[in-house]
Scaffold this motif. Structure first.
Motif, mmCIF file in Angstrom:
data_model
loop_
_atom_site.group_PDB
_atom_site.id
_atom_site.type_symbol
_atom_site.label_atom_id
_atom_site.label_comp_id
_atom_site.label_asym_id
_atom_site.label_seq_id
_atom_site.Cartn_x
_atom_site.Cartn_y
_atom_site.Cartn_z
ATOM 1 N N HIS A 60 0.811 -1.220 0.000
ATOM 2 C CA HIS A 60 0.000 0.000 0.000
ATOM 3 C C HIS A 60 0.849 1.277 0.000
ATOM 4 C CE1 HIS A 60 -2.912 -3.053 1.156
ATOM 5 N NE2 HIS A 60 -3.887 -2.207 0.860
ATOM 6 N N GLY A 61 2.090 1.186 -0.533
ATOM 7 C CA GLY A 61 2.922 2.374 -0.659
ATOM 8 C C GLY A 61 3.596 2.830 0.611
ATOM 9 N N LEU A 62 3.643 1.979 1.649
ATOM 10 C CA LEU A 62 4.246 2.386 2.920
ATOM 11 C C LEU A 62 5.772 2.372 2.874
ATOM 12 C CD1 LEU A 62 3.905 3.140 5.918
ATOM 13 C CD2 LEU A 62 3.836 0.686 6.437
ATOM 14 N N GLY A 63 6.363 1.435 2.145
ATOM 15 C CA GLY A 63 7.807 1.256 2.156
ATOM 16 C C GLY A 63 8.615 2.511 1.892
ATOM 17 N N PRO A 64 8.291 3.287 0.858
ATOM 18 C CA PRO A 64 9.067 4.507 0.599
ATOM 19 C C PRO A 64 9.041 5.504 1.755
ATOM 20 C CG PRO A 64 7.823 3.889 -1.340
ATOM 21 C CD PRO A 64 7.339 3.007 -0.236
ATOM 22 N N LEU A 65 7.944 5.538 2.505
ATOM 23 C CA LEU A 65 7.886 6.424 3.663
ATOM 24 C C LEU A 65 8.807 5.924 4.762
ATOM 25 C CD1 LEU A 65 4.053 7.164 3.943
ATOM 26 C CD2 LEU A 65 5.818 8.510 2.805
ATOM 27 N N VAL A 66 8.821 4.615 4.979
ATOM 28 C CA VAL A 66 9.662 4.031 6.027
ATOM 29 C C VAL A 66 11.142 4.231 5.710
ATOM 30 C CG1 VAL A 66 10.327 1.856 7.134
ATOM 31 C CG2 VAL A 66 7.918 2.348 6.714
ATOM 32 N N LEU A 67 11.493 4.094 4.442
ATOM 33 C CA LEU A 67 12.893 4.174 4.045
ATOM 34 C C LEU A 67 13.328 5.576 3.629
ATOM 35 C CD1 LEU A 67 13.148 0.875 1.990
ATOM 36 C CD2 LEU A 67 13.809 1.265 4.361
ATOM 37 N N GLY A 68 12.364 6.445 3.350
ATOM 38 C CA GLY A 68 12.710 7.812 2.978
ATOM 39 C C GLY A 68 13.276 7.939 1.586
ATOM 40 N N VAL A 69 12.825 7.094 0.657
ATOM 41 C CA VAL A 69 13.319 7.140 -0.716
ATOM 42 C C VAL A 69 12.170 6.791 -1.653
ATOM 43 C CG1 VAL A 69 14.063 4.724 -0.670
ATOM 44 C CG2 VAL A 69 15.132 6.315 -2.275
ATOM 45 N N PRO A 70 12.054 7.448 -2.802
ATOM 46 C CA PRO A 70 10.985 7.114 -3.747
ATOM 47 C C PRO A 70 11.112 5.678 -4.243
ATOM 48 C CG PRO A 70 11.967 9.239 -4.288
ATOM 49 C CD PRO A 70 12.848 8.612 -3.261
ATOM 50 N N ALA A 71 9.985 5.019 -4.403
ATOM 51 C CA ALA A 71 9.999 3.613 -4.815
ATOM 52 C C ALA A 71 10.624 3.418 -6.185
ATOM 53 C CB ALA A 71 8.575 3.058 -4.809
ATOM 54 N N ASP A 72 10.425 4.380 -7.101
ATOM 55 C CA ASP A 72 10.936 4.171 -8.453
ATOM 56 C C ASP A 72 12.458 4.269 -8.534
ATOM 57 O OD1 ASP A 72 10.794 6.872 -7.951
ATOM 58 O OD2 ASP A 72 9.993 7.416 -9.901
ATOM 59 N N GLU A 73 13.113 4.720 -7.468
ATOM 60 C CA GLU A 73 14.571 4.656 -7.424
ATOM 61 C C GLU A 73 15.063 3.243 -7.112
ATOM 62 O OE1 GLU A 73 16.451 7.561 -4.992
ATOM 63 O OE2 GLU A 73 15.405 9.263 -5.910
ATOM 64 N N LEU A 108 8.775 2.946 11.856
ATOM 65 C CA LEU A 108 7.369 3.310 11.714
ATOM 66 C C LEU A 108 6.997 4.478 12.628
ATOM 67 C CD1 LEU A 108 5.624 -0.184 11.508
ATOM 68 C CD2 LEU A 108 5.768 1.515 9.691
ATOM 69 N N ALA A 109 7.690 4.582 13.763
ATOM 70 C CA ALA A 109 7.396 5.660 14.698
ATOM 71 C C ALA A 109 7.720 7.027 14.112
ATOM 72 C CB ALA A 109 8.171 5.438 15.995
ATOM 73 N N THR A 110 8.544 7.040 13.066
ATOM 74 C CA THR A 110 8.941 8.318 12.450
ATOM 75 C C THR A 110 8.112 8.652 11.220
ATOM 76 O OG1 THR A 110 10.601 7.361 10.948
ATOM 77 C CG2 THR A 110 11.308 7.833 13.216
ATOM 78 N N VAL A 111 7.221 7.744 10.824
ATOM 79 C CA VAL A 111 6.447 7.929 9.592
ATOM 80 C C VAL A 111 5.194 8.756 9.877
ATOM 81 C CG1 VAL A 111 5.068 6.771 7.837
ATOM 82 C CG2 VAL A 111 7.300 5.850 8.486
ATOM 83 N N HIS A 112 5.009 9.798 9.091
ATOM 84 C CA HIS A 112 3.802 10.621 9.202
ATOM 85 C C HIS A 112 3.211 10.769 7.798
ATOM 86 C CE1 HIS A 112 4.883 11.583 13.334
ATOM 87 N NE2 HIS A 112 6.102 11.891 12.902
#
Length: 209
Positions: A60-73, A108-112
């Motif tokens: 559901h698109g969460l990974g890029p938020l957790v890692l701080g990098v766009p998925a298409d990279e 996850l605690a840092t994801v907003h």
């Protein structure tokens, strides 16, 4: 770690396997204890792993938020976790499921993310909603939806829909549905349509998966 977008998993690998695209991003700890990020795959890829792997799959698109990098990279790539989040952020992650779980909880605690468009778009694509309808429901133009989907899922909404449609068909067949019924229920025009799309995304016919 209660979040429907976070899926812990483990696997005892013993040779060649085909990894199917699923619109998700994984953080994986290899048997030697090294941590890597497996970006979203646009098509299937071959794996020749050995040993026990533990991982966390972000949907559901969460990974890029957790890692701080766009998925298409990261699309179609497997890279060291330290190269993505930095050595300091990746330090201390051990080679077991508990350590990985604790690391993810900390991230996850840092994801907003107050904008619900990404989980809504993924959920809609997962049930076969047309791209134009997804754009209308999320209040985005077609161009903006394309750009945002690439950033959060690794590819555009049309390809995401194809990937998730194939996953639906395979799940239906594993449940016991004949291929023709699985194709129809998943949203294909007919069984040959499923076969063509499966070959394009995986390199194999459905019966060989």
């Amino acid at each position: 770690m209660v979040d429907r977008r976070v899926h812990p998993w483990s696997r005892d690998a013993s040779g060649p396997a085909l990894i199917l695209p699923d619109g998700c991003l994984d953080v994986i700890v290899r048997p030697d204890g090294t941590a890597v990020v497996a970006g979203p795959d646009a098509t299937a890829r071959e794996s020749d792993d050995e040993g026990r792997y533990v991982g966390i799959r972000f949907s559901h698109g969460l990974g890029p938020l957790v890692l701080g990098v766009p998925a298409d990279e990261l699309t179609g790539r497997v890279v060291p976790l330290a190269d993505v989040v930095g050595r300091a952020a990746a330090a201390g992650l051990g080679g077991d499921a508990a350590a990985l779980r604790d690391w993810v909880i900390g991230r996850l605690a840092t994801v907003h993310d107050d904008d619900p468009w990404a989980p809504a778009a993924f959920g809609a694509a997962a049930v076969g909603t047309p791209v134009a309808t997804i754009a209308d429901r999320t209040g985005l133009s077609a161009r903006t939806l394309q750009r945002r989907c690439r950033s959060r899922f690794g590819y555009g909404p049309q390809h995401l829909g194809r990937v998730l449609r194939l996953q639906r068909a395979l799940a239906l067949h594993r449940r016991g549905d004949p291929w023709a019924d699985a194709a129809a229920e998943a949203g294909y025009v007919d069984q040959p349509h499923l076969a063509r799309d499966c070959k394009a995304l995986t390199g194999r016919a459905p019966t060989l998966l």
